[in-house]
Design an enzyme around this catalytic site. Structure first.
Site, mmCIF file in Angstrom:
data_model
loop_
_atom_site.group_PDB
_atom_site.id
_atom_site.type_symbol
_atom_site.label_atom_id
_atom_site.label_comp_id
_atom_site.label_asym_id
_atom_site.label_seq_id
_atom_site.Cartn_x
_atom_site.Cartn_y
_atom_site.Cartn_z
ATOM 1 N N ILE A 24 -3.628 24.096 7.012
ATOM 2 C CA ILE A 24 -4.965 24.665 7.208
ATOM 3 C C ILE A 24 -5.184 25.944 6.400
ATOM 4 O O ILE A 24 -6.277 26.503 6.397
ATOM 5 C CB ILE A 24 -5.239 24.955 8.703
ATOM 6 C CG1 ILE A 24 -4.160 25.880 9.281
ATOM 7 C CG2 ILE A 24 -5.344 23.671 9.498
ATOM 8 C CD1 ILE A 24 -4.408 26.286 10.730
ATOM 9 N N GLY A 25 -4.165 26.403 5.711
ATOM 10 C CA GLY A 25 -4.313 27.608 4.914
ATOM 11 C C GLY A 25 -3.098 27.838 4.037
ATOM 12 O O GLY A 25 -2.002 27.363 4.332
ATOM 13 N N ASP A 151 -4.548 44.859 3.798
ATOM 14 C CA ASP A 151 -5.147 43.703 3.121
ATOM 15 C C ASP A 151 -6.346 43.186 3.906
ATOM 16 O O ASP A 151 -6.505 41.978 4.120
ATOM 17 C CB ASP A 151 -4.107 42.590 2.942
ATOM 18 C CG ASP A 151 -4.538 41.557 1.906
ATOM 19 O OD1 ASP A 151 -5.408 41.880 1.070
ATOM 20 O OD2 ASP A 151 -4.013 40.432 1.925
#
Length: 265
Positions: A24-25, A151
């Site tokens: 999914i990522g 981030d």
């Protein structure tokens, strides 16, 4: 509940042995898989190549996540630190080497990340305000725990079923000690477009996160992260959120002045 150690066999089982179908990522340091449990889904983050630097990153992320418990921060469920000996070929010889597996387990958030909605004209002002407010509160909590995210960007802000934002991805975050306010490093990491100017000189501080937050707010309101003119922001903002001219003028005059102050400091 406290995050706990999880066996590798469990994480393999719920992700179908880290099947591509469950991916999914993906980022520079890890791949994220959807894991299925009897009572729902979870997200399993599998770190890629485990060098000494990656090991430090893993340990640092766990330390930060253990301290980061807030409704606007992704819920940390557990971790896996597995090392097994395995015969491998090295210079034509079979040798015993250590194969390291480092994984993290989180709550699963079905509405994906904020960057998927950033240009959605149907996202009404009330919902945008709630997202901005939630990100601010989550970041404030991190800073009270002496954690610099480092981030912060829309791709690292996940949304739950009610579009409540949750800050995620603490892979390069830093936990400061005591009254420490900044650090200097030669290893510059982060995402272009969201990095504060001083980060390019190696200085990382709480202000670095505030700069990133300012960029995110502008991006939510305008659909892009440039430095817009006040008139352009009003033009973009007015039709999108249907605010009256007086409120729009008041809000943007002050928010853009704040953004410019952040960018110069």
């Amino acid at each position: 509940m406290e995050a706990k150690a999880l066996p590798l066999s469990l994480l393999k089982n719920i992700t179908d042995d880290f099947s591509n179908n469950n991916e999914i990522g993906r980022g520079g340091f890890a791949v994220v898989y959807k894991g299925l449990l009897e009572n729902g889904a979870v997200a399993v983050k599998k770190l890629s190549d485990m060098s000494v630097t990656d090991e430090r990153r893993f340990l640092g992320e766990v330390v930060c996540l253990m301290k980061a418990k807030h409704q606007n921060i992704v819920r940390f469920l557990g971790y896996c630190s597995d090392t097994q000996g395995q015969w491998v070929d090295y210079n034509g010889k079979s040798v015993m080497g250590d194969v390291r597996q480092r994984l993290l387990c989180f709550e699963y958030l079905p509405n994906r990340s904020l960057d998927k909605y950033i240009k959605d004209a149907s996202l009404q002002w009330r919902k945008c305000f709630q997202i901005i407010k939630g990100v601010c509160e989550g970041l404030h909590f991190l800073h009270t725990k002496n954690i610099v995210h480092s981030d912060l960007k829309p791709a690292n802000i996940l949304l739950d079923n009610d579009m409540v934002p949750k800050i995620a991805d603490f892979g390069i975050s830093r936990c400061f000690d005591g009254k420490q306010t900044h650090t200097v490093t030669a290893n510059i990491t982060g995402s272009m477009g969201y990095l504060a100017p001083e980060v390019f000189y190696g200085k990382i501080s709480f202000k670095s996160d505030i700069f990133s937050l300012g960029v995110i707010i502008i991006e939510i309101l305008t659909g892009h992260k440039d430095y817009p003119d006040v008139k352009d922001v009003r033009r973009l903002h007015g039709p999108r959120y249907r605010l009256d001219a007086h409120y729009s003028s008041f809000y943007f005059d002050h928010s853009l002045n704040l953004r410019r102050y952040i960018s110069h400091n």
